[in-house]
Design a protein around this motif. Structure first.
Motif, short mmCIF file in Angstrom:
data_model
loop_
_atom_site.label_atom_id
_atom_site.label_comp_id
_atom_site.label_asym_id
_atom_site.label_seq_id
_atom_site.Cartn_x
_atom_site.Cartn_y
_atom_site.Cartn_z
N TRP A 24 0.82 -1.21 0.00
CA TRP A 24 0.00 0.00 0.00
C TRP A 24 0.85 1.27 0.00
O TRP A 24 0.45 2.29 -0.57
CB TRP A 24 -0.96 -0.03 1.18
N TYR A 27 1.78 1.57 -3.54
CA TYR A 27 0.60 2.06 -4.25
C TYR A 27 0.48 3.57 -4.09
O TYR A 27 0.28 4.31 -5.07
CB TYR A 27 -0.65 1.36 -3.69
N VAL A 123 -4.16 -0.93 -12.35
CA VAL A 123 -4.46 -1.12 -10.93
C VAL A 123 -4.11 0.12 -10.13
O VAL A 123 -4.87 0.55 -9.26
CB VAL A 123 -3.70 -2.35 -10.37
N SER A 139 -10.51 3.00 0.60
CA SER A 139 -11.66 2.37 -0.04
C SER A 139 -11.32 0.96 -0.51
O SER A 139 -12.10 0.01 -0.33
CB SER A 139 -12.11 3.22 -1.23
N LEU A 140 -10.14 0.79 -1.09
CA LEU A 140 -9.74 -0.53 -1.58
C LEU A 140 -9.51 -1.51 -0.43
O LEU A 140 -9.87 -2.69 -0.53
CB LEU A 140 -8.47 -0.40 -2.43
N ARG A 141 -8.95 -1.02 0.64
CA ARG A 141 -8.74 -1.90 1.80
C ARG A 141 -10.06 -2.25 2.46
O ARG A 141 -10.17 -3.29 3.12
CB ARG A 141 -7.79 -1.24 2.80
N PHE A 146 -10.59 -8.05 -1.98
CA PHE A 146 -10.48 -7.73 -3.40
C PHE A 146 -9.01 -7.71 -3.79
O PHE A 146 -8.58 -8.42 -4.70
CB PHE A 146 -11.15 -6.39 -3.71
N LEU A 147 -8.21 -6.89 -3.10
CA LEU A 147 -6.76 -6.90 -3.29
C LEU A 147 -6.12 -7.38 -1.99
O LEU A 147 -6.25 -6.73 -0.95
CB LEU A 147 -6.24 -5.49 -3.62
N HIS A 179 -13.96 -2.25 -8.79
CA HIS A 179 -13.73 -1.67 -7.46
C HIS A 179 -12.71 -0.54 -7.51
O HIS A 179 -12.72 0.36 -6.67
CB HIS A 179 -13.25 -2.76 -6.49
N LEU A 180 -11.84 -0.57 -8.51
CA LEU A 180 -10.87 0.52 -8.66
C LEU A 180 -11.58 1.82 -9.03
O LEU A 180 -11.19 2.90 -8.57
CB LEU A 180 -9.84 0.14 -9.73
N ALA A 183 -13.31 3.11 -5.94
CA ALA A 183 -12.35 3.75 -5.04
C ALA A 183 -11.96 5.13 -5.55
O ALA A 183 -11.76 6.06 -4.76
CB ALA A 183 -11.12 2.87 -4.88
#
Length: 258
Positions: A24, A27, A123, A139-141, A146-147, A179-180, A183
């Protein structure tokens, strides 16, 4: 926090409490890059990726601050390699190898950044502020499983040290890659206009392998493999990313380093 995690991974001085935080942090750092430059190979099936009879490379550069864009289409086929087209700030040029000149410019919808899926790795976006990146990551976490990043592993490739980070992509509520976009919206951005296209929505999940520079913690290379039928994608990041002063000067039919 990032320094402590890297110390743990590279020197064994301690065990990081949450090794997934390395992904992360990578990211966040890539998502806040003002200029993104990637080269991408795309194969419709794993069989085509293994055969490598025809390899198409997309070389994409985008400056989120100025809106400048340079995108190039390259083909490698049976030992012959050539630059086919280049987009420069919305105009398209075609390369004539026999005369070694460019034909154009001409207006083309294919040269709009929104039509260039080869930008980035599908991604991680670019051009975000720190707060937007933090919101997107939160949001992704929150989309559990999902990831799912696994613990990074230091590896040596061609004499260079990298952190290899495996990431599982699994559908949540029937969706994976959208989902990306969810987010991105949660970060206050319009997914319909922002220069970012998520990776192909296989709805069957995928496995990602990132190789990050252990000093900058920026991604250098990523390989995306579907869990069932679907495309295979290899992406190389180029750092530092800059827009060339003369985008038509270089006609090299680039390949990925790896």
């Amino acid at each position: 926090m990032a320094a402590a995690m890297l110390c743990a991974l590279l020197t064994g001085c301690a065990e990081p409490d949450r090794p997934e935080d390395v992904f992360w942090e990578m990211y966040r750092r890539q998502a806040t890059q003002t200029v993104v430059h990637t080269r991408r190979e795309y194969f419709e099936t794993p069989e085509a990726a293994a055969a490598r009879t025809m390899v198409r490379v997309s070389d994409e550069i985008y400056d989120y601050a100025s809106g400048r864009h340079v995108g190039t289409g390259i083909e490698h086929w049976r030992g012959r390699s050539v630059v086919r087209t280049r987009c420069v700030d919305g105009a398209q040029y075609g390369y004539l190898p026999s005369r070694q000149v460019w034909d154009g410019p001409e207006s083309s919808a294919l040269c709009q950044v929104s039509s260039r899926p080869g930008l980035g790795d599908g991604v991680i976006p670019g051009g975000l502020t720190d707060s937007q990146a933090e919101e997107m990551i939160a949001s992704l976490r929150g989309a559990h499983h999902f990831l799912t990043p696994l613990a990074p592993v230091p590896v040596d490739v061609d004499g260079h040290r990298y952190l290899r980070i495996e990431v599982r992509v699994r559908p949540v509520e029937g969706f994976d890659m959208p989902h990306l976009l969810f987010a991105l919206r949660d970060a206050g951005l319009d997914p319909g206009t922002y220069p970012f296209q998520p990776a192909d929505d296989t709805r069957g999940g995928a496995d990602l392998t990132y190789y990050a520079d252990p000093v900058t913690l920026l991604p250098e290379f990523v390989h995306r493999r579907p869990l069932r039928a679907g495309p295979v994608v290899r992406v190389e990041y180029l750092h530092p990313a800059t827009v060339p002063e003369n985008p038509l000067a270089d006609t090299t039919p680039w390949t990925l380093r790896w």
